[in-house]
Design a protein around this motif. Sequence first.
Motif, PDB file in Angstrom:
ATOM      1  N   THR A 138       0.863  -1.178   0.000  1.00 55.21           N
ATOM      2  CA  THR A 138       0.000   0.000   0.000  1.00 55.21           C
ATOM      3  C   THR A 138       0.899   1.227   0.000  1.00 55.21           C
ATOM      4  O   THR A 138       1.702   1.423   0.918  1.00 55.21           O
ATOM      5  CB  THR A 138      -0.908   0.033   1.246  1.00 55.21           C
ATOM      6  OG1 THR A 138      -1.714  -1.152   1.260  1.00 55.21           O
ATOM      7  CG2 THR A 138      -1.817   1.244   1.227  1.00 55.21           C
ATOM      8  N   GLU A 168      -1.468  -0.900  -4.163  1.00 55.60           N
ATOM      9  CA  GLU A 168      -2.632  -0.079  -3.808  1.00 55.60           C
ATOM     10  C   GLU A 168      -2.149   1.353  -3.643  1.00 55.60           C
ATOM     11  O   GLU A 168      -1.448   1.689  -2.690  1.00 55.60           O
ATOM     12  CB  GLU A 168      -3.280  -0.561  -2.505  1.00 55.60           C
ATOM     13  CG  GLU A 168      -4.516   0.261  -2.131  1.00 55.60           C
ATOM     14  CD  GLU A 168      -5.093  -0.137  -0.783  1.00 55.60           C
ATOM     15  OE1 GLU A 168      -6.034   0.559  -0.322  1.00 55.60           O
ATOM     16  OE2 GLU A 168      -4.622  -1.123  -0.183  1.00 55.60           O
ATOM     17  N   THR A 186      -1.614   4.364   8.070  1.00 56.77           N
ATOM     18  CA  THR A 186      -2.013   4.161   6.679  1.00 56.77           C
ATOM     19  C   THR A 186      -0.790   3.959   5.789  1.00 56.77           C
ATOM     20  O   THR A 186       0.114   4.786   5.772  1.00 56.77           O
ATOM     21  CB  THR A 186      -2.813   5.376   6.161  1.00 56.77           C
ATOM     22  OG1 THR A 186      -3.962   5.581   6.979  1.00 56.77           O
ATOM     23  CG2 THR A 186      -3.257   5.163   4.716  1.00 56.77           C
ATOM     24  N   GLY A 187      -0.765   2.855   5.054  1.00 56.71           N
ATOM     25  CA  GLY A 187       0.276   2.620   4.068  1.00 56.71           C
ATOM     26  C   GLY A 187       1.510   1.885   4.578  1.00 56.71           C
ATOM     27  O   GLY A 187       1.870   1.982   5.751  1.00 56.71           O
TER      28      GLY A 187
END
Length: 334
Positions: A138, A168, A186-187
């Motif tokens: 991600t 992603e 996130t990520g």
Amino acid sequence: MNKLMKRGLILLVTVVAAIGLTACKQEDKHLQKIRIAEVTRSVFYAPQYVAIEKGFFKEEGLDIELTTVPGGDKTMTALISNGADIALVGTETSIYVNSQGTEDAIINFAQLTQTDGTFLVSREPIDNFTWDMLNGSTFLGQRKGGMPQMVGEFVLKKHDIDPKNDLELIQNIDFANISSSFASGTGDFVQLFEPTASIFEKEGKGHIVASFGKESGHVPYTVFMTKESYLKENKETVEKFTRALYKAQQWVYEHSSEEVAKVIQPFFEDTELDILTSSIERYKEQKSFAENPLLDKEEWNHLQDIMEEAGELPERLDHSNYVNTEIAEKITNE
């Protein structure tokens, strides 16, 4: 010392101070004000702050009024609506605006940065990083249509990674919130500017594993631009501005990163000196700061290649129509 002598000394000091203050005010009156709108406050723009703090603009008779206007669209709006005389923003914004057929063209006249300024930061430490490690991950990227994101995709494709299918890709988070989003979980990877990348590394929130600037090559990333009408009416002023900038560009490379950090620290009061120093050193090491203000044709075309690869180029624009090299060439040859 008797009372009479004390009074006389106090009076003398007061008069001298008043004369000095009056002289300063008179000197300031002779300075020509230039309103600059910068797209963000960034260590990436160190030469600009050096030119201000070292007095290079004042030496040219210029009084700089610097305003940060977050977002390329807002910065360009400030320029077009006469809210600023000069904009410091990604070169791609001038291409977007000029492609729309504006009557008063936006002219790029002095380059400030010549590589991408972002770094790839991983959540976990990686000793022997290779780009294929991004497959299936991600990736927290930058705003669609902006230079960081377009360069990011260009580099991924260079390493045979399809940013739309092989990972992603998250790019719907505002620039100001990207770092906090990554910090909150996130990520797996994120694309960050300095000094945020170094701060994350120091705090253990992330680890710098690669440089997009090194991977993408020379590109006119951030440029000073103005309206064609302003340039025609104020050519001498723009020359003075460019001369001051060139002095700062030379000064940055002639002095240590710590010296540069100390000069620009007033613009980054919340950033520790060691972080500023390491950030500047990274940018100097990969020649991110342009060494002179000249934006050449090869760089201009490379920029449009990157935009075209990202599917964001409205049309190819000729370098001679939207880049003024005459001023930069004159200044660098003096």
